[in-house]
Scaffold this motif. Structure first.
Motif, short mmCIF file in Angstrom:
data_model
loop_
_atom_site.label_atom_id
_atom_site.label_comp_id
_atom_site.label_asym_id
_atom_site.label_seq_id
_atom_site.Cartn_x
_atom_site.Cartn_y
_atom_site.Cartn_z
N GLU A 98 -13.44 -39.37 17.55
CA GLU A 98 -13.69 -37.93 18.10
C GLU A 98 -13.37 -36.76 17.21
O GLU A 98 -14.19 -35.66 16.94
N ARG A 149 -16.13 -50.02 28.26
CA ARG A 149 -15.47 -50.62 27.28
C ARG A 149 -14.12 -51.26 27.67
O ARG A 149 -13.74 -52.42 27.18
N HIS A 192 -24.72 -43.32 26.80
CA HIS A 192 -24.17 -43.86 28.14
C HIS A 192 -25.47 -44.36 28.87
O HIS A 192 -26.44 -43.19 28.79
C1 UD1 Z 1 -17.73 -41.88 24.20
C2 UD1 Z 1 -17.04 -41.06 23.12
C3 UD1 Z 1 -15.86 -40.47 23.88
C4 UD1 Z 1 -16.01 -39.95 25.05
C5 UD1 Z 1 -16.25 -41.12 25.90
C6 UD1 Z 1 -16.36 -40.64 27.58
C7 UD1 Z 1 -17.73 -41.59 20.86
C8 UD1 Z 1 -16.92 -41.97 19.52
N1 UD1 Z 1 -16.74 -41.75 21.77
O1 UD1 Z 1 -16.75 -43.28 24.25
O2 UD1 Z 1 -15.36 -39.32 22.64
O3 UD1 Z 1 -14.63 -39.48 25.47
O4 UD1 Z 1 -17.62 -41.52 25.46
O5 UD1 Z 1 -16.80 -41.70 28.22
O6 UD1 Z 1 -18.62 -40.83 21.06
N2 UD1 Z 1 -20.87 -49.41 27.71
C9 UD1 Z 1 -21.42 -49.84 28.96
N3 UD1 Z 1 -22.29 -48.83 29.63
C10 UD1 Z 1 -22.39 -47.41 29.43
C11 UD1 Z 1 -21.84 -47.17 28.06
C12 UD1 Z 1 -20.98 -47.86 27.37
O7 UD1 Z 1 -21.42 -50.67 29.08
O8 UD1 Z 1 -23.01 -46.91 29.70
C13 UD1 Z 1 -20.00 -49.94 26.89
C14 UD1 Z 1 -20.49 -50.72 25.87
O9 UD1 Z 1 -20.03 -52.00 25.74
C15 UD1 Z 1 -20.08 -49.66 24.50
C16 UD1 Z 1 -18.65 -49.37 25.09
O10 UD1 Z 1 -18.88 -49.15 26.45
O11 UD1 Z 1 -19.85 -50.38 23.44
C17 UD1 Z 1 -18.19 -48.01 24.43
O12 UD1 Z 1 -19.39 -46.90 24.56
P1 UD1 Z 1 -19.38 -45.79 23.63
O13 UD1 Z 1 -20.27 -44.91 23.98
O14 UD1 Z 1 -19.68 -46.30 22.34
O15 UD1 Z 1 -17.88 -45.25 23.61
P2 UD1 Z 1 -16.92 -44.59 24.83
O16 UD1 Z 1 -15.79 -45.56 24.82
O17 UD1 Z 1 -17.75 -44.51 26.00
#
Ligand code: UD1
Length: 359
Positions: A128, A234, A37
């Motif tokens: 997860e 997301r 993140h």
């Molecule tokens: C992740 C964790 C989940 C946790 C969650 C908390 C995994 C598999 N999943 O899910 O267990 O509950 O974090 O929030 O590790 N994005 C942004 N900015 C950011 C971060 C993410 O725009 O700062 C967007 C991107 O498009 C990215 C999508 O969110 O592809 C998903 O982010 P990702 O870290 O892959 O999974 P989470 O849904 O956040």
């Protein structure tokens, strides 16, 4: 002890805050941020609000598919551990960051400490669940938040190095939320105590599926009070990609918000009529604050919240969600199943006994 802690996603910052404080009182910590993140509102604001030290290393891995994201972290964390070998690597929860940190350490023969060990949804379609099972089987010290988690590990034959320490998210809630005056936050959003619902949604199973996401949006739109919805990036991307914004605009009861910082989230949660979420951590945060929760999944790792009547599993079906909200109750009992708010000290003490020569 020299401990390398690996964090990277929003819930991990909340869990690491009290542990960093307790650990650094007597030991050296190298704090690694994977960069999973990276938006200010998903990362830096948590470090600022919760007083977490600046990461010593930011791997800046960013978003990507599971393989790419986890693989890049794995390679980079391995390099770091080879440069400076700690006594143990500390990982939290169940994200791709957790898996990468644990796997890099285990392959180098460095002990892995897993905070939030033993949780199971028994649903292997959740990324997860895969992460947490693997990390628990790599870890040398498994620090469980609940007795149920200890039993889950025993059922998989894992009993060595298992300790019940309580839930570290309760430490953060006690330290930061109890004394926080949330009146200004409610005023900013134009809501009165118990006059609104708070919602969050980010699981792949819910937000990456156009039908399920639409069903949840329609359900939010049918509720009897406004729904303040802190939209995860997301989910925001999917609302656009699936063409759901026009539907959202026809539902005036839904108030979409940017992701909220920790204190604002908990201030709004404390006074909400209920929480609607697919988050794991927030189910518990609602329980800590005595707020009923409707979980937008069919399983939960936090079964105690359901057992005591504070949490209803409603899945993503529109009618089921509306019925769950209509049937909400405020149970009379609110047992302390998540420990006493001092899990961080118990975590550090467990590490000292195992790796620090303390008996
Ligand atoms: C992740 C964790 C989940 C946790 C969650 C908390 C995994 C598999 N999943 O899910 O267990 O509950 O974090 O929030 O590790 N994005 C942004 N900015 C950011 C971060 C993410 O725009 O700062 C967007 C991107 O498009 C990215 C999508 O969110 O592809 C998903 O982010 P990702 O870290 O892959 O999974 P989470 O849904 O956040």
């Amino acid at each position: 002890m020299l401990i390398t802690s690996v964090v990277g996603a929003r819930p991990q910052f909340i869990k690491a805050a009290p542990v960093c404080r307790a650990l650094r009182a007597g030991h050296e910590e190298v704090l690694v941020h994977s960069g999973q993140h990276y938006d200010h509102g998903m990362s830096a604001v948590f470090f600022e609000q919760l007083g977490i030290p600046e990461p010593d290393v930011d791997l800046a891995v960013g978003s990507g598919g599971h393989g790419k994201q986890t693989g890049e972290m794995l390679a980079l964390i391995e390099d770091l551990l080879l440069q400076r070998r700690p006594d143990a690597v500390l990982v939290y929860g169940d994200t791709n960051t957790t898996l990468a940190g644990a796997l890099a350490a285990a392959k180098l023969g460095i002990p892995v400490v897993h905070v939030e060990a033993g949780l199971r949804s028994f649903d292997r379609t959740m990324p997860e669940e895969i992460n947490r099972v693997l990390v628990d089987h790599l870890a040398e010290l498994l620090l469980c938040p609940t007795a149920v988690a200890v039993r889950n590990l025993a059922a998989e034959g894992v009993t060595e190095g298992v300790e019940l320490v309580g839930d570290v998210m309760l430490d953060t809630a006690r330290f930061f939320v109890e004394g926080f005056d949330g009146a200004a936050v409610l005023a900013e959003h134009g809501v009165e105590p118990r006059g609104y619902y708070l919602a969050t949604l980010h699981r792949a199973a819910t937000s990456d599926d156009p039908e399920r996401l639409a069903s949840v949006v329609r359900a939010f739109g049918r509720l009897d009070m406004p729904v303040l919805w802190a939209v995860h990036p997301r989910t925001a991307k999917n609302l656009d990609g699936f063409g759901l914004r026009p539907l959202l605009e026809t539902l005036p009861g839904i108030v979409p918000l940017e992701p909220l910082p920790y204190l604002e989230t908990n201030a709004l949660l404390r006074d909400a009529a209920a929480l609607l979420t697919d988050s794991g951590g927030m189910q518990k945060e609602a329980y800590f604050l005595g707020v009923p929760c409707v979980t937008l999944r069919d399983t939960t790792e936090w079964v105690e919240t359901v057992d005591f009547g504070w949490n209803t599993l409603a899945g993503t079906d529109e009618d089921r969600i509306v019925a769950a909200v209509a049937g909400l109750t405020y149970p009379p009992v609110h047992p302390d199943v998540y420990g006493d708010g001092h899990a961080a000290q118990a975590i550090v003490a467990a590490m000292e006994r195992r790796f620090g020569g303390v008996t």
